[in-house]
Design an enzyme around this catalytic site. Sequence first.
Site, short mmCIF file in Angstrom:
data_model
loop_
_atom_site.label_atom_id
_atom_site.label_comp_id
_atom_site.label_asym_id
_atom_site.label_seq_id
_atom_site.Cartn_x
_atom_site.Cartn_y
_atom_site.Cartn_z
N GLY A 1 0.86 -1.18 0.00
CA GLY A 1 0.00 0.00 0.00
C GLY A 1 0.90 1.23 0.00
O GLY A 1 1.08 1.91 -1.01
N CYS B 1 -9.64 19.30 19.87
CA CYS B 1 -9.56 19.57 21.31
C CYS B 1 -8.86 18.45 22.07
O CYS B 1 -9.46 17.80 22.94
CB CYS B 1 -10.96 19.82 21.85
SG CYS B 1 -11.57 21.37 21.20
N GLU B 2 -7.63 18.18 21.71
CA GLU B 2 -6.80 17.24 22.46
C GLU B 2 -5.35 17.71 22.33
O GLU B 2 -4.93 18.17 21.26
CB GLU B 2 -6.89 15.82 21.86
CG GLU B 2 -8.24 15.18 22.07
CD GLU B 2 -8.21 13.65 21.96
OE1 GLU B 2 -7.16 13.04 22.26
OE2 GLU B 2 -9.24 13.09 21.57
N1 LLP Z 1 -1.84 -6.47 3.28
C1 LLP Z 1 -2.49 -6.52 4.45
C2 LLP Z 1 -3.23 -7.73 4.79
C3 LLP Z 1 -2.46 -5.42 5.32
O1 LLP Z 1 -3.12 -5.50 6.47
C4 LLP Z 1 -1.75 -4.26 4.94
C5 LLP Z 1 -1.70 -3.09 5.85
C6 LLP Z 1 -1.10 -4.25 3.71
C7 LLP Z 1 -1.16 -5.37 2.89
C8 LLP Z 1 -0.34 -3.05 3.21
O2 LLP Z 1 0.69 -2.68 4.04
P1 LLP Z 1 1.73 -1.53 3.55
O3 LLP Z 1 2.39 -2.04 2.30
O4 LLP Z 1 0.95 -0.32 3.27
O5 LLP Z 1 2.66 -1.38 4.68
N2 LLP Z 1 -2.03 2.86 9.39
C9 LLP Z 1 -0.66 2.38 9.47
C10 LLP Z 1 -0.41 1.23 8.54
C11 LLP Z 1 -1.33 0.08 8.80
C12 LLP Z 1 -1.20 -1.02 7.80
C13 LLP Z 1 -2.31 -1.98 7.91
N3 LLP Z 1 -2.24 -3.08 6.99
C14 LLP Z 1 0.27 3.56 9.18
O6 LLP Z 1 -0.20 4.65 8.88
O7 LLP Z 1 1.48 3.42 9.31
#
Ligand code: LLP
Length: 393
Positions: free
Chosen positions: A259, A327-328
């Site tokens: 992602g 507000c935090e």
């Molecule tokens: N596949 C699965 C099953 C996942 O749960 C995720 C991300 C990805 C692929 C993609 O991961 P990436 O390549 O983006 O690292 N909100 C957090 C990141 C949470 C990722 C959740 N799952 C942040 O902002 O760092």
Amino acid sequence: MNELRKRLKEVNRIFGTPTYVYKGGRIREKARTLRDAIPYFPTKVLYAMKANSNPEILKILKEEGVGVDAVSPGEVALGLRHDFFVLFTGNNVTDDEMDFVAEKGVMINIDSLSALERFGSRHCGKDVSIRINPDVGAGHHSHCITGGPESKFGIWHSQLDEALEIAKRNCLRIKGIHQHIGSQILETDKFLLAMDVLLKEAHRFPDLEFVNFGGGLGVPYNPEDRKLPVKRLGRMMSDKFLKFSHNYGKPVTMMIEPGRYLIADSGWLLVTVNTVKRNPDGRVFAGVDSGFNHLLRPAMYGSYHPIENVSNPKGKKEEVDIVGNICESGDRFAQERKISRVREGDVLAIGMAGAYGFSMSSHYNLRAKPAEVLMEKNYFSLIRKRESIYDVI
Ligand code: LLP
């Protein structure tokens, strides 16, 4: 940088703030770099759309030939609407959700023995994938480590006999195995270690069409961060996978589902400073027209995002707390950050905000969500209208 600054200022002039801005060309470039880094054929890249699911971003990635990793019925529906190949990796999935994806003809990647049993009893004879916890985890924050004993995800790697037995009893064909060990990983070793665990188990599954190694590829947020050697990783993964598929005896597709890697560095959140508070102890607060309701990462993980004062790039540097309107007290984009002198009315560009920015935004404090703008070579387009408070209430 000058050119970029000019364009960001132009976005502000046309669309105002707070606004997410994405650079289409950069998204394409990242998709191509990743594709070129992996010599193994066939390899399929699934975009983890939870990072950013704006339909115009999806369209760009569709043109680059990726599929999508979807984690909810909403993501499945959006992926199908845009004609993507979709794999549904749910967690704690309800019966209704299982039925929904099965009816849509989307393969489910099953996360627990109990869900496998439940899916089998409702959809006997279907093809499935299973998510395995390889007891290897990594990531930039404990919230983002998704392998290992503390992780809720996946079927534990030593329980695969049971998985095979449940599948057999329900005539499910396990066509894929999957793991995702965590997010924002900047070293190759954990990826490769987890890969070894999965490939060792892979031989026990006779019907495999793909093995999916998940996402997690990290990007440098801070100039001091190291860079993940994507080319080297792609080559090493390909070598390992080639050996595996030779031994397996039939061609198997290698899948990955990044992602952040594809989208993080193509996005900025533009905000305007409306209040500068210079306290007697020397602390300076620059208050902006946004907050953790728009970009949660600094408050939730303590994440670093680069910030530039695009209105006063040559101003004398000073240390400033850049804070939002929520507000935090944790509503802070940066603490004691050296930045060109901030003045009320200045526009700041918060960088590396393409991934997990808008997609994690909320209506907390009943505040509206920002606009999103796509920046292409010769034009800008508004790809999501700014909400008004009446949309919210
Ligand atoms: N596949 C699965 C099953 C996942 O749960 C995720 C991300 C990805 C692929 C993609 O991961 P990436 O390549 O983006 O690292 N909100 C957090 C990141 C949470 C990722 C959740 N799952 C942040 O902002 O760092």
